[in-house]
Structure formats: structure tokens, C-alpha cells
Design a protein around this motif. Structure first.
Motif, PDB file in Angstrom:
ATOM      1  N   THR A 115       0.833  -1.208   0.000  1.00 51.84           N
ATOM      2  CA  THR A 115       0.000   0.000   0.000  1.00 51.84           C
ATOM      3  C   THR A 115       0.861   1.247   0.000  1.00 51.84           C
ATOM      4  OG1 THR A 115      -1.735  -1.164   1.214  1.00 51.84           O
ATOM      5  CG2 THR A 115      -1.818   1.246   1.218  1.00 51.84           C
ATOM      6  N   THR A 116       1.894   1.248   0.812  1.00 53.71           N
ATOM      7  CA  THR A 116       2.801   2.392   0.881  1.00 53.71           C
ATOM      8  C   THR A 116       3.464   2.640  -0.466  1.00 53.71           C
ATOM      9  OG1 THR A 116       3.245   1.987   3.235  1.00 53.71           O
ATOM     10  CG2 THR A 116       4.870   3.288   2.029  1.00 53.71           C
ATOM     11  N   ARG A 117       3.877   1.587  -1.131  1.00 54.03           N
ATOM     12  CA  ARG A 117       4.521   1.713  -2.451  1.00 54.03           C
ATOM     13  C   ARG A 117       3.541   2.232  -3.496  1.00 54.03           C
ATOM     14  NH1 ARG A 117       5.641  -2.223  -6.708  1.00 54.03           N
ATOM     15  NH2 ARG A 117       7.577  -1.662  -7.799  1.00 54.03           N
ATOM     16  N   GLU A 118       2.311   1.711  -3.472  1.00 45.74           N
ATOM     17  CA  GLU A 118       1.310   2.148  -4.445  1.00 45.74           C
ATOM     18  C   GLU A 118       0.970   3.624  -4.280  1.00 45.74           C
ATOM     19  OE1 GLU A 118      -2.024  -0.382  -3.986  1.00 45.74           O
ATOM     20  OE2 GLU A 118      -1.099  -2.122  -4.964  1.00 45.74           O
ATOM     21  N   THR A 159       7.854   4.223   5.711  1.00 46.81           N
ATOM     22  CA  THR A 159       6.544   4.631   6.224  1.00 46.81           C
ATOM     23  C   THR A 159       5.771   3.428   6.746  1.00 46.81           C
ATOM     24  OG1 THR A 159       6.435   6.486   4.671  1.00 46.81           O
ATOM     25  CG2 THR A 159       4.355   5.738   5.634  1.00 46.81           C
ATOM     26  N   ALA A 160       5.827   2.313   6.002  1.00 47.99           N
ATOM     27  CA  ALA A 160       5.102   1.110   6.405  1.00 47.99           C
ATOM     28  C   ALA A 160       5.622   0.574   7.733  1.00 47.99           C
ATOM     29  CB  ALA A 160       5.225   0.036   5.322  1.00 47.99           C
ATOM     30  N   VAL A 161       6.937   0.627   7.920  1.00 47.16           N
ATOM     31  CA  VAL A 161       7.533   0.127   9.164  1.00 47.16           C
ATOM     32  C   VAL A 161       7.113   1.003  10.338  1.00 47.16           C
ATOM     33  CG1 VAL A 161       9.660  -0.546  10.326  1.00 47.16           C
ATOM     34  CG2 VAL A 161       9.498  -0.727   7.832  1.00 47.16           C
ATOM     35  N   VAL A 162       7.154   2.312  10.140  1.00 50.40           N
ATOM     36  CA  VAL A 162       6.764   3.234  11.209  1.00 50.40           C
ATOM     37  C   VAL A 162       5.292   3.044  11.565  1.00 50.40           C
ATOM     38  CG1 VAL A 162       6.482   5.663  11.830  1.00 50.40           C
ATOM     39  CG2 VAL A 162       8.540   4.925  10.631  1.00 50.40           C
ATOM     40  N   ILE A 163       4.445   2.840  10.553  1.00 46.81           N
ATOM     41  CA  ILE A 163       3.023   2.608  10.804  1.00 46.81           C
ATOM     42  C   ILE A 163       2.842   1.387  11.705  1.00 46.81           C
ATOM     43  CG2 ILE A 163       0.892   1.770   9.704  1.00 46.81           C
ATOM     44  CD1 ILE A 163       1.506   3.672   7.381  1.00 46.81           C
TER      45      ILE A 163
END
Length: 483
Positions: free
Chosen positions: A410-413, A420-424
Motif C-alpha cells: 500500500t505504501t509503495r502504491e 513509512t510502512a515500518v513506522v506505521i
């Protein structure tokens, strides 16, 4: 109206709900298993498919279970070592008011949580007990369940610290599961996750705000205050009356040694006794984990740090703090008791993870939030989805394995940086620990309380934490400030 009044009322409301509806942690995992199973059926999985998915997940987290169990055992040994215990005892004597007692407990626990979730968990419980003990000696009436809840706030900040599960997994390409997208296989350095501006600012705000919120929750009327039980007071008092030089000591609950574990007098000291109590032997063995840790860091820098490296460092610290082989073994006999409840429940949560990943359930949950997200809203919506998944899979590493690929895709799309995905996941995982008592099992056993006694107060901390995280993640991730 004072600002603390609505916070106090909110805490009382959540506390009443928790006392009425929150079961013990093992009962909760049973309920969550049924909810996940029903969810899997609703997304089109057959009954046999549900059972197969559960069984397929049960043993997938064995490596994490072993690593986390060792972290908890060694963290417990560090937190209860004589040197650390004396430091905590001195700190516990500082507060002179109800507010400062609770706020200090939360602040110390959160600082320890940044070092290690395991150390934070045990230090939080130990400092809470010590503050309650010192308060009782001073005639200061302190609400014991709230102090333990304040100690548990360490688990709302730990994933932003150096034992960050998802951050350590992504920092080591060899540890990244093969199920993760190919574009993520090269890894993400810790400098972009726990070293990111969004994480640093969030940590600072949490340290500044959460202790104040917890301190504001203290009941005013004496009729609402549950003080440190007399048996726990006597237990702590007995532990403090002994010395660290007693031969072959047992272990007190708050460090030092236990009075009831005095050895029988011996007519002579055998060679075996000398070896068991040898400081030289005790310290020589510490060279091995020290070498493992230093060789990784010196050769590859901080980016080489992973969970094994962290465990090696903590083993070194525990050995040095307890010095002799006999003392560290005695302590581990006590520390392993803190792992029992978690070890038993871990396979069930792994089974729930299997229900999420072995069916379409995880994709449906994460996909729902992804479909309605934009780059501006994704950080907060992702935070909510990660928080929901954490309730079902409270292991930070286990959750990342289950949910990471969906968050990354999702982050890449959305055209956002992969970190960002890791922090989420980091933020969502630690946030809902405040309503998920799985990791509180050791602290509750040490405190002699039940989950329902503290979750009302920790829920208020979660609400405050969500507000902080939502603001910082929107500013630094969604709007790209400071990027």
C-alpha cells in the motif's frame, strides 16, 4: 474546571468498564481466536480451511517465541540485579505527592522501554512496587493499580526503541521473510525507522505527555484508593533487609536477595563451591556474548543490530551484573517464571496470525483501510489498522510478518517511502498494547493484580498516545514535513 478533571473522569469510566468486562489474558486469547475464526469464515474460508490456517500458524513463530523469551528472561535479570535495584529504590524515594509518584513511575518505565521492551516491562513493575512501598512508609496514600498501569506504559513506546521488532527485521536482509515483496528484500536501515524524525518527535512528546496524563488519573478520595497490599509490602521489606554478599543467595522480587532463601551453614568449602561462586569464571564467559555483539557493530555499524545482537548484549549485561555463575543461575530460576504465561499463550496467538495470513482476513482488514487512503490519510488509517491487528497478534515481530507485506505494498502504491510502512506498524503495535494484556502477564504476576485492575487506566494512555501519533504521523509522513 481543571484540565485534570475530564482526564480523571475518563479514567474512572474506563476503569469501571475494565472491571466489568475484561477477562484474564488466557480467556482473552480464546475469545480472540473465535472472533478471528468467525472473521475468516465470513471472508469465504471453509470450516476445514479455518482449522488448517490456524494449525499452519501455530508453530510459525517458534523462533520469535524463543528470542522474545530469552529477551524477557535476561531483561528481568538485568532489572532485578542488585545494582539496578538499588538505583530504582533511590529513584522510588523521590516523589512526595500522588501525582509525582505516578508520573515518575511512567517516565522511568518508558525510558526503560526504549532500551528494551523486556527491561521496560520489568522495570515498570519493579519501580511501581518500590514507589508504592516508599509511599506507604511516608504515609502517602497511593493507588497501587494505577502505579502498575503507569509502569506498563513502557509497552506503549518500546517499538520506537532499540529492540524494535519490525525495524530490526527490516534492518537485516537475512531476516526478511521470503513472503515479503522483492523490492523490500534489500532491507531498510534503522536510521530510517527508529532514527526517523517522525519517530524521534513522537518519542519526545510521549515522554513529555503520557506521564502527566497518568499522574492526572490518581483518585482524590481515600475510599477510591487501593494501597499496596500488606503481603506485598512485607515481601519487599524482607528483600530489602538482606545484603548482596550473602553466600549462595536466593532472589528477592525486587532485586537483591530473599531472606527466606538463606543457605545452610557448611563445614567446609569444596572445589565445586569455589567454582560455583567464582567471579573470574562468571566474568570470563561474558567475553563471548560481548564479542558477538561488538564484532557485528564494529564491522557493520548500528545497521547490523538485530534481535540476536540485542540478546547477546543483554546476556553480557546480566552476567556482569550478577557476576558469579551461581547467582545468575539462581536469578534465571526466578526469571523463567515470568515467561511461563507468555510461552503458553504464544502458540495460540501464532494460530490467530495463521487465521489472518492463511485466509483472506488480514488482506480484507488492511485492504479496507488501504482502499480509502490517500498519501495524507494513510499514516493514520494505517496506524488504526495496525492497532487492530496487534490486538489479535500482539507480538511485534509476528504482526510484522503477518501484516508487513500489505503495509509495504500500500505504501509503495501511494508513492511513499517504504520506511513509512515500518513506522506505521511500529506505532500501531505499541499503541494497542494498552488494551491488550498479553505482555502484561509478567508484570501482573509480580504485582499480584489482574488485567482488569489496570486496563482502564492504560486505555486513557492509549487515547492520549493516539492523538500524539496521529498528529506527528500526519505532519511528517502524510504531509512530508522534514522529509
Amino acid at each position: 474546571m481543571a484540565l485534570t478533571d475530564p482526564i480523571k473522569r475518563l479514567g474512572e469510566w474506563f476503569a469501571d468498564i475494565a472491571m466489568e468486562y475484561v477477562p484474564d489474558p488466557y480467556v482473552l486469547v480464546i475469545v480472540l481466536t473465535f472472533i478471528a475464526a468467525v472473521g475468516a469464515l465470513l471472508v469465504g474460508t471453509s470450516p476445514t480451511g479455518v482449522m488448517d490456517a490456524w494449525f499452519g500458524g501455530v508453530w510459525t513463530l517458534l523462533v520469535f517465541m524463543a528470542q522474545f523469551s530469552l529477551t524477557l528472561m535476561v531483561g528481568d535479570a538485568i532489572a532485578k540485579s542488585p545494582a539496578v535495584s538499588r538505583l530504582l529504590q533511590r529513584i522510588a524515594g523521590l516523589p512526595n505527592s500522588q501525582f509525582s509518584a505516578v508520573a515518575l513511575t511512567s517516565f522511568v518505565a518508558m525510558l526503560a522501554g526504549l532500551i528494551s521492551w523486556a527491561i521496560g516491562l520489568i522495570v515498570g513493575a519493579v519501580i511501581a512496587r518500590q514507589v508504592a512501598f516508599r509511599g506507604k512508609e511516608k504515609g502517602l496514600k497511593l493507588h497501587y493499580p494505577l502505579l502498575i498501569a503507569a509502569g506498563y506504559t513502557a509497552l506503549m513506546i518500546w517499538h520506537s526503541g532499540i529492540t524494535t521488532s519490525s525495524g530490526l527485521i527490516m534492518a537485516d536482509p537475512a531476516a526478511i521473510p521470503s513472503t515479503f515483496p522483492e523490492y523490500a528484500q534489500e532491507g531498510i536501515p534503522l536510521s530510517e525507522t527508529i532514527g526517523s524524525l517522525v519517530n524521534i518527535v513522537t518519542v519526545v512528546l510521549m515522554l513529555a505527555v503520557i506521564p502527566l496524563v497518568m499522574g492526572s488519573l490518581h483518585p482524590e478520595g481515600t475510599e477510591k484508593i487501593t494501597e499496596l497490599p500488606d503481603d506485598v509490602y512485607d515481601e519487599i521489606s524482607n528483600g530489602l533487609q538482606t545484603t548482596d554478599d550473602t553466600p549462595d543467595p536466593g532472589v528477592a522480587t525486587d532485586g537483591g536477595v530473599a531472606a527466606q532463601a538463606q543457605p545452610q551453614p557448611q563445614t567446609r568449602t569444596t572445589v565445586a563451591d569455589r567454582l560455583n561462586h567464582s567471579r573470574i569464571l562468571g566474568l570470563i564467559i561474558a567475553l563471548f556474548p560481548a564479542y558477538y555483539f561488538l564484532s557485528d557493530v564494529l564491522q557493520s555499524g548500528l545497521g547490523a543490530i538485530n534481535l540476536d545482537t540485542i540478546n547477546a548484549f543483554f546476556i553480557f549485561c546480566a552476567i556482569v551484573l550478577w557476576v558469579t555463575p551461581k547467582r545468575i543461575v539462581n536469578q534465571m530460576d526466578d526469571s523463567v517464571k515470568n515467561v511461563a504465561g507468555i510461552l503458553f499463550q504464544f502458540p495460540f496467538y501464532a494460530g490467530i496470525a495463521g487465521l489472518l495470513t492463511g485466509t483472506a482476513l488480514a488482506a480484507v482488514i488492511s485492504g479496507f483501510f488501504a482502499d480509502i487512503s490517500t498519501p495524507l490519510t494513510w499514516p493514520v488509517l494505517g496506524l488504526i489498522s495496525a492497532g487492530i491487528v496487534n490486538v489479535f497478534v500482539p507480538s511485534g515481530g509476528g504482526q510484522w510478518v503477518a501484516q508487513g507485506p500489505i503495509l509495504l505494498e500500500t505504501t509503495r502504491e501511494l508513492g511513499m517511502p517504504l520506511y513509512t510502512a515500518v513506522v506505521i506498524e511500529m506505532m500501531g503495535d505499541q499503541l494497542t498494547n494498552m488494551i491488550q494484556p498479553f505482555w502484561a502477564v509478567p508484570a501482573l504476576a509480580l504485582a499480584k493484580l489482574r488485567a482488569r485492575d489496570i486496563l482502564g487506566y492504560t486505555t486513557v494512555a492509549m487515547v492520549a498516545g493516539f492523538i500524539i501519533m496521529a498528529i506527528t504521523m500526519t505532519l511528517f509522513l502524510g504531509m512530508g514535513i522534514g522529509a
